[in-house]
Design a protein around this motif. Structure first.
Motif, mmCIF file in Angstrom:
data_model
loop_
_atom_site.group_PDB
_atom_site.id
_atom_site.type_symbol
_atom_site.label_atom_id
_atom_site.label_comp_id
_atom_site.label_asym_id
_atom_site.label_seq_id
_atom_site.Cartn_x
_atom_site.Cartn_y
_atom_site.Cartn_z
ATOM 1 N N ASN A 21 0.859 -1.173 0.000
ATOM 2 C CA ASN A 21 0.000 0.000 0.000
ATOM 3 C C ASN A 21 0.902 1.231 0.000
ATOM 4 O OD1 ASN A 21 -1.691 2.139 0.481
ATOM 5 N ND2 ASN A 21 -2.832 1.131 2.109
ATOM 6 N N TYR A 22 0.863 1.976 -1.099
ATOM 7 C CA TYR A 22 1.705 3.166 -1.240
ATOM 8 C C TYR A 22 0.936 4.459 -0.971
ATOM 9 C CZ TYR A 22 4.870 -0.066 -3.613
ATOM 10 O OH TYR A 22 5.695 -1.112 -3.924
ATOM 11 N N SER A 23 -0.258 4.353 -0.453
ATOM 12 C CA SER A 23 -1.087 5.554 -0.284
ATOM 13 C C SER A 23 -0.501 6.547 0.722
ATOM 14 C CB SER A 23 -2.499 5.170 0.131
ATOM 15 O OG SER A 23 -2.498 4.528 1.387
ATOM 16 N N TYR A 24 0.395 6.101 1.584
ATOM 17 C CA TYR A 24 0.986 6.995 2.572
ATOM 18 C C TYR A 24 2.288 7.626 2.091
ATOM 19 C CZ TYR A 24 -2.631 4.875 5.298
ATOM 20 O OH TYR A 24 -3.867 4.442 5.731
ATOM 21 N N ASP A 25 2.699 7.277 0.880
ATOM 22 C CA ASP A 25 3.865 7.895 0.246
ATOM 23 C C ASP A 25 3.395 9.222 -0.359
ATOM 24 O OD1 ASP A 25 5.430 8.528 -2.263
ATOM 25 O OD2 ASP A 25 6.669 6.897 -1.484
ATOM 26 N N GLN A 26 4.053 10.316 -0.009
ATOM 27 C CA GLN A 26 3.599 11.648 -0.437
ATOM 28 C C GLN A 26 3.591 11.798 -1.956
ATOM 29 O OE1 GLN A 26 2.355 13.895 1.910
ATOM 30 N NE2 GLN A 26 1.539 14.847 0.062
ATOM 31 N N ILE A 27 4.570 11.240 -2.645
ATOM 32 C CA ILE A 27 4.617 11.328 -4.111
ATOM 33 C C ILE A 27 3.430 10.586 -4.713
ATOM 34 C CG2 ILE A 27 5.922 10.628 -6.169
ATOM 35 C CD1 ILE A 27 8.479 11.151 -4.462
ATOM 36 N N VAL A 28 3.155 9.392 -4.205
ATOM 37 C CA VAL A 28 2.017 8.607 -4.685
ATOM 38 C C VAL A 28 0.718 9.339 -4.373
ATOM 39 C CG1 VAL A 28 0.712 6.466 -4.378
ATOM 40 C CG2 VAL A 28 3.208 6.402 -4.567
ATOM 41 N N TYR A 29 0.586 9.826 -3.150
ATOM 42 C CA TYR A 29 -0.632 10.532 -2.742
ATOM 43 C C TYR A 29 -0.893 11.722 -3.671
ATOM 44 C CZ TYR A 29 -4.035 13.092 0.016
ATOM 45 O OH TYR A 29 -5.162 13.757 0.410
ATOM 46 N N ASN A 30 0.153 12.504 -3.937
ATOM 47 C CA ASN A 30 -0.008 13.665 -4.817
ATOM 48 C C ASN A 30 -0.393 13.243 -6.232
ATOM 49 O OD1 ASN A 30 0.660 15.337 -2.687
ATOM 50 N ND2 ASN A 30 2.776 15.620 -3.347
ATOM 51 N N ALA A 31 0.219 12.174 -6.727
ATOM 52 C CA ALA A 31 -0.085 11.701 -8.082
ATOM 53 C C ALA A 31 -1.513 11.185 -8.179
ATOM 54 C CB ALA A 31 0.904 10.607 -8.489
ATOM 55 N N VAL A 32 -1.937 10.397 -7.196
ATOM 56 C CA VAL A 32 -3.278 9.824 -7.204
ATOM 57 C C VAL A 32 -4.339 10.928 -7.116
ATOM 58 C CG1 VAL A 32 -4.892 8.406 -5.847
ATOM 59 C CG2 VAL A 32 -2.590 7.567 -6.356
ATOM 60 N N ASN A 33 -4.022 12.004 -6.448
ATOM 61 C CA ASN A 33 -4.973 13.101 -6.296
ATOM 62 C C ASN A 33 -4.803 14.191 -7.355
ATOM 63 O OD1 ASN A 33 -6.631 12.441 -3.861
ATOM 64 N ND2 ASN A 33 -4.572 12.076 -3.095
ATOM 65 N N ASP A 34 -4.003 13.920 -8.358
ATOM 66 C CA ASP A 34 -3.807 14.824 -9.488
ATOM 67 C C ASP A 34 -4.874 14.520 -10.544
ATOM 68 O OD1 ASP A 34 -1.542 16.697 -10.727
ATOM 69 O OD2 ASP A 34 -2.224 15.346 -12.322
ATOM 70 N N ILE A 35 -5.089 15.412 -11.463
ATOM 71 C CA ILE A 35 -6.105 15.184 -12.500
ATOM 72 C C ILE A 35 -5.631 14.231 -13.599
ATOM 73 C CG2 ILE A 35 -7.268 17.384 -12.107
ATOM 74 C CD1 ILE A 35 -5.840 18.420 -14.663
ATOM 75 N N HIS A 36 -4.340 13.935 -13.647
ATOM 76 C CA HIS A 36 -3.797 13.095 -14.717
ATOM 77 C C HIS A 36 -3.690 11.644 -14.241
ATOM 78 C CE1 HIS A 36 -3.011 16.775 -16.825
ATOM 79 N NE2 HIS A 36 -2.347 17.229 -15.777
ATOM 80 N N LYS A 37 -4.694 10.809 -14.576
ATOM 81 C CA LYS A 37 -4.728 9.439 -14.069
ATOM 82 C C LYS A 37 -3.585 8.590 -14.625
ATOM 83 C CE LYS A 37 -8.057 7.307 -17.238
ATOM 84 N NZ LYS A 37 -7.287 6.157 -17.649
ATOM 85 N N SER A 38 -3.115 8.877 -15.826
ATOM 86 C CA SER A 38 -1.999 8.124 -16.397
ATOM 87 C C SER A 38 -0.728 8.324 -15.587
ATOM 88 C CB SER A 38 -1.740 8.542 -17.845
ATOM 89 O OG SER A 38 -2.768 8.101 -18.684
ATOM 90 N N TYR A 39 -0.530 9.543 -15.087
ATOM 91 C CA TYR A 39 0.641 9.830 -14.275
ATOM 92 C C TYR A 39 0.592 9.021 -12.981
ATOM 93 C CZ TYR A 39 4.152 12.462 -11.680
ATOM 94 O OH TYR A 39 5.255 12.812 -10.941
ATOM 95 N N ALA A 40 -0.555 9.001 -12.328
ATOM 96 C CA ALA A 40 -0.698 8.242 -11.089
ATOM 97 C C ALA A 40 -0.462 6.756 -11.321
ATOM 98 C CB ALA A 40 -2.091 8.468 -10.498
ATOM 99 N N GLU A 41 -1.037 6.217 -12.383
ATOM 100 C CA GLU A 41 -0.841 4.798 -12.691
ATOM 101 C C GLU A 41 0.637 4.499 -12.921
ATOM 102 O OE1 GLU A 41 -2.347 1.476 -15.932
ATOM 103 O OE2 GLU A 41 -3.533 3.291 -15.619
ATOM 104 N N GLY A 42 1.302 5.362 -13.655
ATOM 105 C CA GLY A 42 2.732 5.164 -13.922
ATOM 106 C C GLY A 42 3.569 5.229 -12.661
ATOM 107 N N ILE A 43 3.278 6.185 -11.799
ATOM 108 C CA ILE A 43 4.016 6.317 -10.535
ATOM 109 C C ILE A 43 3.847 5.052 -9.690
ATOM 110 C CG2 ILE A 43 3.975 7.523 -8.287
ATOM 111 C CD1 ILE A 43 5.516 9.110 -10.344
ATOM 112 N N LEU A 44 2.633 4.546 -9.603
ATOM 113 C CA LEU A 44 2.380 3.336 -8.804
ATOM 114 C C LEU A 44 3.097 2.117 -9.382
ATOM 115 C CD1 LEU A 44 -1.336 3.939 -7.951
ATOM 116 C CD2 LEU A 44 0.475 3.521 -6.298
ATOM 117 N N ILE A 45 3.042 1.953 -10.692
ATOM 118 C CA ILE A 45 3.717 0.813 -11.321
ATOM 119 C C ILE A 45 5.223 0.909 -11.120
ATOM 120 C CG2 ILE A 45 4.258 -0.297 -13.533
ATOM 121 C CD1 ILE A 45 1.353 0.382 -14.384
#
Length: 169
Positions: A21-45
């Motif tokens: 679970n990476y939801s507590y990682d600030q970079i992941v949190y910021n990406a997931v809450n950004d409007i660009h879903k592709s960026y969040a998916e890429g960061i998580l992968i």
């Protein structure tokens, strides 16, 4: 990447071999809450590919299945049991704003021989060259061109994240 309640997290942990679970990682949190879903998916992968947990397992193939989707009776594992990277191309013209070649990111498979190339794709796309106008569908197709098997059917169903429409592919 999403913050889960304890019951949901417990359910996942009871049904998988490895739970991260990476939801507590600030970079992941910021990406997931950004409007660009592709960026969040890429960061998580990328975070997963660089994790000790992933580096410590030996895989023949890496399957990526988006969280809103599930396998259907149309899914044929035999289609994926090879040394190729398996993608389903998106027909030209589906994206009305341009005609860039794309792969469906809902389900695909990367052979172990291409995992380093796959990781570098995310590193390259998500750092200095990040462009929010290039979606994951396009950069998968741009960077993952070697040893590809094109699939006619994925064998998945679910609701599209941006509009909730139910699809079967």
């Amino acid at each position: 990447g999403s913050i889960l309640n304890s019951a949901m997290e417990k359910g996942f942990k009871e049904n998988v071999n490895i739970y991260l679970n990476y939801s507590y990682d600030q970079i992941v949190y910021n990406a997931v809450n950004d409007i660009h879903k592709s960026y969040a998916e890429g960061i998580l992968i990328l975070k997963f590919l660089q994790s000790d947990e992933f580096k410590n397992i030996n895989v023949e193939n890496l399957f990526k299945l988006s969280g809103r989707y599930y396998l259907t009776n149309s899914f044929k594992l035999d289609e994926y049991l090879n040394k190729q990277n398996c993608f389903r191309p998106i027909p030209t013209g589906v994206y009305q704003h341009d005609y860039t070649a794309r792969y469906y990111p809902v389900l695909y498979k990367i052979n172990k021989s291409y995992l380093e190339e796959y990781e570098h794709m995310f590193i390259n796309h998500l750092t200095d060259t990040y462009n929010p106008n290039i979606d994951i569908e396009a950069f998968l197709c741009k960077y993952m061109k070697n040893n590809v098997k094109f699939l006619d059917l994925l064998g998945v169903a679910g609701n599209v994240s941006v509009n909730g429409v139910y699809i079967e592919q």
